[in-house]
Write an enzyme that holds these catalytic residues in place. Structure first.
Site, PDB file in Angstrom:
ATOM      1  CG  HIS A  67      -2.252   0.847   0.960  1.00  0.00           C
ATOM      2  ND1 HIS A  67      -2.283   1.906   0.195  1.00  0.00           N
ATOM      3  CD2 HIS A  67      -3.507   0.787   1.436  1.00  0.00           C
ATOM      4  CE1 HIS A  67      -3.592   2.269   0.330  1.00  0.00           C
ATOM      5  NE2 HIS A  67      -4.309   1.637   1.006  1.00  0.00           N
ATOM      6  CG  ASP A 119     -12.174  -9.526 -19.804  1.00  0.00           C
ATOM      7  OD1 ASP A 119     -11.888 -11.043 -19.604  1.00  0.00           O
ATOM      8  OD2 ASP A 119     -13.232  -9.407 -20.628  1.00  0.00           O
TER       9      ASP A 119
END
EC number: 2.3.1.268
Length: 432
Positions: A156, A379
């Site tokens: 992060h 995707d």
């Protein structure tokens, strides 16, 4: 019985496919703050097309990862503390991102519910196999029904939610061959100096960093009692109902509330009521606010470092539970409206060395909005994910996208087991 996960190949480090700069890059003051010393870990589940070739798919993912690491080469580096301990750097020598491949007897339907425990899905991202964990680790897990789970972990301190989603969409587009690297927008931008300390001394009040008395053994309860994950989906109709309830209990003249304002308020209020806390206990709701277009000048498109500050709504248990949803939504709205350029710059100063301000955990619920990041569009040639969620469901509350229902939100959070039934009751009883 817990499902098993087993690695089928030796873990590898994937380096950028082309030469990248050998350098040391400084992370910003926001990146280096103590609050962000943890990973972002996504779990994307795909309903794999019938007859998919596993070897071909795995090779395509590996090749796309190597290509995507060229513009995002710091993700193939290693994070280290500066010699003077004032912040963090990334040592970029093309060390590589982690890649794993596994099989499991989970099925895609197992991820429609909440996990049975906080760490039930932990093995879907086995970062601990690496002696030094890279800033990016990807695990492809083949499920027993032919579907696929993709676990992705980011450091992060190197990247925030928006940046990670931009990277994942590039990674996926390269895997399908639908896009060329040269065509992809936005181009990743480092420029971490833009959110560094400027040496300001006159700082305003920032309640997110303040300390409140623990009147209820709050910290002990959340660290020692078992937490039970929950998962509840709010559809368009339910969100509209919450907006109507909020307006009916708000001050005259209020503008209509957003879905985020009412849902955050409802979750916060239900969570507080379920815990049976003392009336005088002060509670905080913290949530991330994107500052890319709130600072002046705006950050450049493609900036993928941490570019958010924490909005903070604060009140007592008594007021939160007695004053209704409109009051809660107003607090959330007010916290959002306080954040502008000056506020953001003060946060940068507050978290910088030597102040190093960091939120306390007493009375705190943290919400992270993953539902607007674009994770549901990632995707890899397997279609859009049928489920988007975290590797571990803990006390951080997550707002998640729901496939083919753009106006719905799935809410996942783990609460103390002794409070879980009351929490779910209050969530489903907004008029109570």
């Amino acid at each position: 019985m817990a499902s098993s996960v087993r690695l089928v190949k030796k873990p590898v480090l994937v380096a950028p496919v082309d030469p990248t700069p050998s350098t040391v890059l400084s992370l910003s003051s926001l990146d280096s703050q103590l609050f962000l010393r943890f990973p972002i870990e996504y779990l994307l589940v795909y309903a794999s097309p019938h007859g998919v070739d596993r070897a071909v798919t795995a090779a395509r993912v590996k090749a796309a990862l190597a290509r995507s690491l060229v513009p995002y080469y710091p993700l193939a580096g290693r994070v280290k503390t500066r010699p003077d301990s004032t912040g963090l750097d990334v040592v970029c020598q093309a060390q590589g991102a982690g890649l794993l491949e596994a099989v499991s007897d989970y099925t895609a339907s197992d991820f429609q519910r909440a996990p049975r425990s906080v760490t039930e899905w932990r093995k879907l991202l086995l970062v601990e196999v690496f002696k030094v964990v890279p800033p990016l680790v990807v695990q492809l897990t083949w499920l027993s029904d032919g579907c696929v789970a993709l676990g992705v972990g980011f450091s992060h301190c190197v990247i925030d939610g928006i940046g990670s989603s931009e990277f994942l969409n590039l990674f996926a587009e390269l895997a399908t061959g639908r896009a060329r690297l040269s065509e992809f927008q936005p181009k990743p931008v480092w420029d971490r100096h833009l959110l560094n300390s400027a040496g300001r001394t006159n700082l305003g009040t920032h309640p997110e960093f303040g300390r409140v008395p623990d009147l209820s053994g709050f910290v002990t309860r959340f660290t020692q009692e078992r937490l039970s994950p929950t998962s509840i989906t709010f559809d368009k109709t339910w969100l509209k109902e919450l907006k109507n309830i909020a307006m009916s209990t708000s001050q005259p003249g209020e503008f209509p509330y957003t879905s985020f304002e009412v849902l955050s308020g409802h979750i916060w209020r239900s969570w507080a009521r379920s815990l049976n806390l003392p009336a005088k206990q002060v509670l905080k709701l913290l949530f991330s606010i994107n500052i890319r277009n709130r600072v002046k000048p705006s950050l450049p498109a493609g900036y993928y470092g941490n570019a958010f500050v924490l909005g903070c709504a604060q009140t007592s248990v008594k007021d939160l539970t007695e004053k209704g949803l409109g009051y809660c939504a107003d607090l959330v709205r007010g916290a959002k409206e306080r954040v502008g350029d000056e506020y953001a710059r003060e946060v940068v100063e507050s978290v910088s060395w030597p102040r190093r301000a960091s939120p306390d955990s007493v009375g705190v619920l943290i919400i992270s909005q993953w539902s607007r990041l674009g994770l549901d569009r990632v995707d890899f040639g397997l279609g859009r994910p049928v489920q988007v969620g975290p590797i571990c469901c803990d006390r951080y509350c997550l707002f998640l996208p729901v496939r083919d229902r753009t106006e719905s939100v799935k809410v996942m959070v783990a609460v103390p087991t002794s409070a879980v039934d009351r929490y779910e009751y209050f969530i489903r009883s907004p008029y109570s």
